[in-house]
Design a protein around this motif. Sequence first.
Motif, PDB file in Angstrom:
ATOM      1  N   PRO A  21       0.830  -1.204   0.000  1.00 26.64           N
ATOM      2  CA  PRO A  21       0.000   0.000   0.000  1.00 26.64           C
ATOM      3  C   PRO A  21       0.868   1.260   0.000  1.00 26.64           C
ATOM      4  N   THR A  22       0.404   2.292  -0.683  1.00 25.41           N
ATOM      5  CA  THR A  22       1.083   3.589  -0.583  1.00 25.41           C
ATOM      6  C   THR A  22       1.018   4.044   0.867  1.00 25.41           C
ATOM      7  N   PRO A  23       2.127   4.524   1.450  1.00 21.91           N
ATOM      8  CA  PRO A  23       2.150   4.846   2.884  1.00 21.91           C
ATOM      9  C   PRO A  23       1.108   5.904   3.264  1.00 21.91           C
ATOM     10  N   ASP A  24       0.520   5.736   4.452  1.00 27.74           N
ATOM     11  CA  ASP A  24      -0.380   6.752   5.001  1.00 27.74           C
ATOM     12  C   ASP A  24       0.426   7.960   5.432  1.00 27.74           C
ATOM     13  N   MET A  25      -0.168   9.131   5.282  1.00 26.78           N
ATOM     14  CA  MET A  25       0.500  10.382   5.652  1.00 26.78           C
ATOM     15  C   MET A  25      -0.091  10.957   6.927  1.00 26.78           C
ATOM     16  N   GLY A  26       0.777  11.553   7.744  1.00 25.21           N
ATOM     17  CA  GLY A  26       0.339  12.333   8.883  1.00 25.21           C
ATOM     18  C   GLY A  26       0.346  13.813   8.547  1.00 25.21           C
ATOM     19  N   ASP A  28       2.177  16.065   9.670  1.00 21.70           N
ATOM     20  CA  ASP A  28       3.532  16.632   9.655  1.00 21.70           C
ATOM     21  C   ASP A  28       4.432  15.946   8.623  1.00 21.70           C
ATOM     22  N   ASP A  29       3.823  15.173   7.724  1.00 24.82           N
ATOM     23  CA  ASP A  29       4.593  14.393   6.752  1.00 24.82           C
ATOM     24  C   ASP A  29       4.572  15.010   5.361  1.00 24.82           C
ATOM     25  N   VAL A  30       5.542  14.553   4.567  1.00 26.12           N
ATOM     26  CA  VAL A  30       5.494  14.787   3.122  1.00 26.12           C
ATOM     27  C   VAL A  30       5.503  13.423   2.438  1.00 26.12           C
ATOM     28  N   LEU A  31       4.748  13.308   1.364  1.00 25.77           N
ATOM     29  CA  LEU A  31       4.761  12.096   0.550  1.00 25.77           C
ATOM     30  C   LEU A  31       5.680  12.349  -0.634  1.00 25.77           C
ATOM     31  N   VAL A  32       6.668  11.487  -0.797  1.00 25.11           N
ATOM     32  CA  VAL A  32       7.700  11.691  -1.815  1.00 25.11           C
ATOM     33  C   VAL A  32       7.675  10.548  -2.827  1.00 25.11           C
ATOM     34  N   GLN A  33       7.684  10.908  -4.110  1.00 23.08           N
ATOM     35  CA  GLN A  33       7.913   9.903  -5.152  1.00 23.08           C
ATOM     36  C   GLN A  33       9.422   9.718  -5.263  1.00 23.08           C
ATOM     37  N   ILE A  34       9.864   8.499  -5.051  1.00 21.20           N
ATOM     38  CA  ILE A  34      11.294   8.223  -4.972  1.00 21.20           C
ATOM     39  C   ILE A  34      11.881   8.016  -6.365  1.00 21.20           C
ATOM     40  N   HIS A  35      12.943   8.758  -6.651  1.00 17.81           N
ATOM     41  CA  HIS A  35      13.662   8.596  -7.915  1.00 17.81           C
ATOM     42  C   HIS A  35      14.844   7.642  -7.763  1.00 17.81           C
ATOM     43  N   ALA A  36      15.525   7.718  -6.614  1.00 21.26           N
ATOM     44  CA  ALA A  36      16.698   6.879  -6.375  1.00 21.26           C
ATOM     45  C   ALA A  36      16.877   6.692  -4.876  1.00 21.26           C
TER      46      ALA A  36
END
Length: 333
Positions: A21-26, A28-36
């Motif tokens: 699952p795509t991680p849940d966000m709080g 105080d969080d940022v959701l990042v698409q990881i490149h590397a």
Amino acid sequence: MKAFIIERYGKKAVGRIGEMPTPDMGDDDVLVQIHAASVNPLDTKIKSGEFKLILPYRLPLVLGNDMAGTVVRVGARVRNFKPGDEVYARPDDDRIGTFAEFIAIKASSVALKPKNLSMVEAAAIPLVALTAWQILVETAKLKKGQKVFIQAGSGGVGTVAIQLAKHLGAFVATTTSTANVDWAKALGADVVIDYKKQDFAAELRDYDVVLNSLGNDELKKSMQILKPGGHLISISGPPTPTFAASRGLAWPLKQVLRLLSFSIRKQAKKSAKHYTFLFMRADGAHLSKITGLVELGVIRPIVDKVFPFADTHKGLAYVDSGRTKGKVVVQMI
């Protein structure tokens, strides 16, 4: 999302690419698409189960301890990042999982990516640079003119620590293999010990600080080369009661760590020296300072090999072989 997953601990556990699952966000969080994301010895140790008492993860587990990518969403209380920002980070150790398409990270653990680095290069920086910073700047308070011995100078932490120590004005000694002696000197080391031909304990004297990243034999020898009042800082153990208290570990585990570190702590006290075990932590403020040094050219990443996401298991095996020169990176995009 696709992620690299381990479903059991063990040296022979390989792991696989699977759906999570795509991680849940709080807030105080940022959701990042990881490149590397880079591969660290910590990843192989977690996979083998070496840290399961200190870091009790739930399986299946997504591995990966640092990354570079693009912010796609921010929490309600986040003000310093916005979608589209290029960032890098070492996530908090209870929220790892950078061998994946996305990760949710506390905004306080994230920093803007250095403008002069690619995503692959940036992914090689966070964990090792934060380790070097927290050892040399925060713990040792290394000063101009002091002497520091950095073990394994061609490794991920070593390559960054040499550059940072020289920037701080220190005299730097390190160890490496015969093939990498000139390369380590080019990084900035003043003295390079070829561990295949020389014993560093016979060559070095009166050092102010030692960064230990190897085994028990090297740990004991490292104490010998320190001057009185010198500081031995280890990232490979043994952990101390102070570390156990900072992690809030259970009483039985505290006693185990007390026994494991008793000998080196006794040796330090007897010779009027200091011993600290350091387990680096995520810290966006520290990483922002490191960004500044990278953009000034003070610190440059050393990337050994880049593996495609599908070959994450090969990247882990290569790091586990102990033959890396700098960092190994897994590229998602």
